[in-house]
Design a protein around this motif. Structure first.
Motif, PDB file in Angstrom:
ATOM      1  N   GLY A  50       6.573  -0.149  -5.288  1.00 28.52           N
ATOM      2  CA  GLY A  50       7.563  -1.222  -5.316  1.00 28.52           C
ATOM      3  C   GLY A  50       6.961  -2.459  -5.942  1.00 28.52           C
ATOM      4  N   SER A  51       7.809  -3.376  -6.343  1.00 26.10           N
ATOM      5  CA  SER A  51       7.350  -4.594  -7.007  1.00 26.10           C
ATOM      6  C   SER A  51       6.898  -5.627  -5.981  1.00 26.10           C
ATOM      7  N   ASN A  52       6.505  -6.795  -6.448  1.00 28.05           N
ATOM      8  CA  ASN A  52       6.108  -7.889  -5.561  1.00 28.05           C
ATOM      9  C   ASN A  52       7.202  -8.183  -4.546  1.00 28.05           C
ATOM     10  N   GLY A  53       6.815  -8.381  -3.283  1.00 32.53           N
ATOM     11  CA  GLY A  53       7.777  -8.729  -2.256  1.00 32.53           C
ATOM     12  C   GLY A  53       8.592  -7.571  -1.732  1.00 32.53           C
ATOM     13  N   ALA A  54       8.246  -6.342  -2.138  1.00 32.60           N
ATOM     14  CA  ALA A  54       9.022  -5.182  -1.697  1.00 32.60           C
ATOM     15  C   ALA A  54       8.793  -4.861  -0.224  1.00 32.60           C
ATOM     16  N   GLY A  55       7.650  -5.312   0.324  1.00 33.10           N
ATOM     17  CA  GLY A  55       7.363  -5.074   1.729  1.00 33.10           C
ATOM     18  C   GLY A  55       6.274  -4.044   1.983  1.00 33.10           C
ATOM     19  N   LYS A  56       5.561  -3.652   0.931  1.00 32.74           N
ATOM     20  CA  LYS A  56       4.578  -2.571   1.056  1.00 32.74           C
ATOM     21  C   LYS A  56       3.427  -2.935   1.989  1.00 32.74           C
ATOM     22  N   THR A  57       2.804  -4.083   1.765  1.00 29.39           N
ATOM     23  CA  THR A  57       1.673  -4.483   2.603  1.00 29.39           C
ATOM     24  C   THR A  57       2.126  -4.793   4.021  1.00 29.39           C
ATOM     25  N   THR A  58       3.302  -5.376   4.170  1.00 31.37           N
ATOM     26  CA  THR A  58       3.839  -5.624   5.514  1.00 31.37           C
ATOM     27  C   THR A  58       4.053  -4.299   6.250  1.00 31.37           C
ATOM     28  N   ARG A  89      -5.494   2.179  17.592  1.00 31.00           N
ATOM     29  CA  ARG A  89      -4.939   3.064  16.572  1.00 31.00           C
ATOM     30  C   ARG A  89      -6.060   3.700  15.758  1.00 31.00           C
ATOM     31  N   ILE A  90      -7.130   2.937  15.546  1.00 30.77           N
ATOM     32  CA  ILE A  90      -8.301   3.485  14.866  1.00 30.77           C
ATOM     33  C   ILE A  90      -8.893   4.627  15.680  1.00 30.77           C
ATOM     34  N   ARG A  91      -8.965   4.462  16.994  1.00 29.57           N
ATOM     35  CA  ARG A  91      -9.497   5.511  17.860  1.00 29.57           C
ATOM     36  C   ARG A  91      -8.666   6.777  17.798  1.00 29.57           C
ATOM     37  N   ARG A  92      -7.417   6.657  17.402  1.00 33.28           N
ATOM     38  CA  ARG A  92      -6.526   7.813  17.305  1.00 33.28           C
ATOM     39  C   ARG A  92      -6.495   8.414  15.906  1.00 33.28           C
ATOM     40  N   GLY A  93      -7.396   7.967  15.045  1.00 32.93           N
ATOM     41  CA  GLY A  93      -7.556   8.615  13.753  1.00 32.93           C
ATOM     42  C   GLY A  93      -6.969   7.894  12.562  1.00 32.93           C
ATOM     43  N   LEU A  94      -6.523   6.634  12.754  1.00 30.79           N
ATOM     44  CA  LEU A  94      -5.951   5.865  11.650  1.00 30.79           C
ATOM     45  C   LEU A  94      -7.024   5.001  10.997  1.00 30.79           C
ATOM     46  N   ARG A  95      -7.040   4.961   9.668  1.00 30.51           N
ATOM     47  CA  ARG A  95      -7.958   4.104   8.927  1.00 30.51           C
ATOM     48  C   ARG A  95      -7.183   3.372   7.833  1.00 30.51           C
ATOM     49  N   ARG A  96      -7.804   2.297   7.326  1.00 30.35           N
ATOM     50  CA  ARG A  96      -7.154   1.528   6.269  1.00 30.35           C
ATOM     51  C   ARG A  96      -8.182   0.858   5.374  1.00 30.35           C
ATOM     52  N   THR A  97      -7.884   0.792   4.079  1.00 32.00           N
ATOM     53  CA  THR A  97      -8.637  -0.066   3.174  1.00 32.00           C
ATOM     54  C   THR A  97      -7.762  -1.287   2.873  1.00 32.00           C
ATOM     55  N   PHE A 183      -4.387   3.563   2.042  1.00 33.21           N
ATOM     56  CA  PHE A 183      -5.115   2.997   0.917  1.00 33.21           C
ATOM     57  C   PHE A 183      -4.276   1.888   0.288  1.00 33.21           C
ATOM     58  N   ASP A 184      -4.806   0.669   0.306  1.00 32.60           N
ATOM     59  CA  ASP A 184      -4.075  -0.492  -0.198  1.00 32.60           C
ATOM     60  C   ASP A 184      -4.577  -0.846  -1.592  1.00 32.60           C
ATOM     61  N   GLU A 185      -3.864  -0.385  -2.610  1.00 36.73           N
ATOM     62  CA  GLU A 185      -4.153  -0.657  -4.021  1.00 36.73           C
ATOM     63  C   GLU A 185      -5.601  -0.335  -4.413  1.00 36.73           C
ATOM     64  N   PRO A 186      -6.043   0.894  -4.205  1.00 42.53           N
ATOM     65  CA  PRO A 186      -7.442   1.228  -4.536  1.00 42.53           C
ATOM     66  C   PRO A 186      -7.756   1.190  -6.021  1.00 42.53           C
ATOM     67  N   ILE A 213      -0.701   5.793   0.085  1.00 41.70           N
ATOM     68  CA  ILE A 213      -1.333   4.917  -0.896  1.00 41.70           C
ATOM     69  C   ILE A 213      -0.321   3.941  -1.464  1.00 41.70           C
ATOM     70  N   ILE A 214      -0.628   2.653  -1.359  1.00 38.67           N
ATOM     71  CA  ILE A 214       0.112   1.618  -2.070  1.00 38.67           C
ATOM     72  C   ILE A 214      -0.573   1.441  -3.415  1.00 38.67           C
ATOM     73  N   GLU A 215       0.184   1.543  -4.487  1.00 40.09           N
ATOM     74  CA  GLU A 215      -0.455   1.461  -5.793  1.00 40.09           C
ATOM     75  C   GLU A 215       0.526   0.963  -6.840  1.00 40.09           C
ATOM     76  N   HIS A 216       0.046   0.063  -7.703  1.00 46.51           N
ATOM     77  CA  HIS A 216       0.868  -0.433  -8.796  1.00 46.51           C
ATOM     78  C   HIS A 216       0.664   0.368 -10.070  1.00 46.51           C
TER      79      HIS A 216
END
Length: 262
Positions: A50-58, A89-97, A183-186, A213-216
């Motif tokens: 999505g473009s800027n302001g689409a809500g991806k990072t939120t 949430r990390i203890r339950r197997g979730l990770r994030r960059t 993955f946030d815009e790797p 993965i969020i990616e432009h």
């Protein structure tokens, strides 16, 4: 009604890595996310575009608990985690960059990976230096190879190229046997060669590890995902396979004809 609710819980438990149910996020009068419903299967690779302001990072912030949803529910592997803090949430197997690097720039590559592995292990508070046969160090070496950084094993992180730092972030996200990674815009800021290596790394991850993965970079996103969610103005606009999304006339009109900025 009780029978229906019980059946619903049974169907959700274990079937999905992630379930978002009517998730919204408000910042005062601003509605950043509006009524998001999404399911991601265990082991699935999903791109969110999505473009800027689409809500991806939120959206990522709502999933991780950095900014919990104003309304709605978040489930990880069948468990309601809506009210749990990020570390649970990390203890339950979730990770994030993250878009901004979160590395120890004064330490070596292998030390960064080792500390990440140590941080999710039982001996994380021990002050003893690791031995050569230390299981945590062996895991760190495995992750080092998984992200193609063996050649810079002892290099100080501050001197790495930007692309190598992004590869290192993936290694840190892989520490501690994650089940779902965000993955946030790797690929942001990577050269064509570095993007190719990133694709190889993501495609080589074990099958049991799912990711969103969020990616432009549309080329990267479509090559490393099996399903795609398009967002627009805080809502889900389209969902489908990479082929379906790439050939969709509305997607082409709204996104592919524009820049895919931040």
């Amino acid at each position: 009604m009780a029978k229906t609710d019980a059946l619903s819980r049974l169907q959700s438990t274990g079937r999905f890595a992630l379930e978002l149910e009517a998730v919204s996020r408000h910042f005062g009068a601003l509605v950043a996310l509006a009524d998001i419903n999404m399911t991601v299967r265990a082991g699935e690779r999903r791109a969110v575009l999505g473009s800027n302001g689409a809500g991806k990072t939120t959206l990522f912030n709502a999933i991780t608990g950095d900014f919990p949803p104003t309304t709605g529910r978040v489930r990880l592997f069948g468990e309601d985690v809506t009210d749990l803090p990020a570390h649970e949430r990390i203890r339950r197997g979730l990770r994030r960059t993250y878009q901004i690097s979160l590395l120890f720039h004064g330490l070596s590559v292998i030390d960064n990976i080792y500390l990440a592995c140590r941080g999710v292990g039982r001996g994380r508070f021990s002050l003893w230096r690791p031995k050569r046969d230390d299981a945590t160090m062996q895991m760190a070496e495995t992750l080092l190879a998984a992200v193609h950084l063996e050649a810079v094993r002892e290099t100080q992180v501050a001197t790495l190229s930007y692309g190598q730092q992004r590869q290192l972030e993936i290694a840190l996200a892989l520490a501690g046997a994650p089940r779902l990674i965000l993955f946030d815009e790797p690929a942001a800021g990577l050269s064509p060669t570095e993007r190719t290596e990133l694709i190889e790394i993501l495609q080589s991850l074990p099958d049991h590890i799912g990711y969103i993965i969020i990616e432009h970079d549309m080329d990267v996103a479509l090559r490393v995902s099996e399903s795609v969610t398009m967002m627009h103005n805080g809502r889900i606009f389209k969902e489908g396979t990479p082929t379906e999304i790439e050939s969709d006339p509305e997607v082409q009109e709204l996104y592919l004809g524009q820049g895919h900025g931040g």
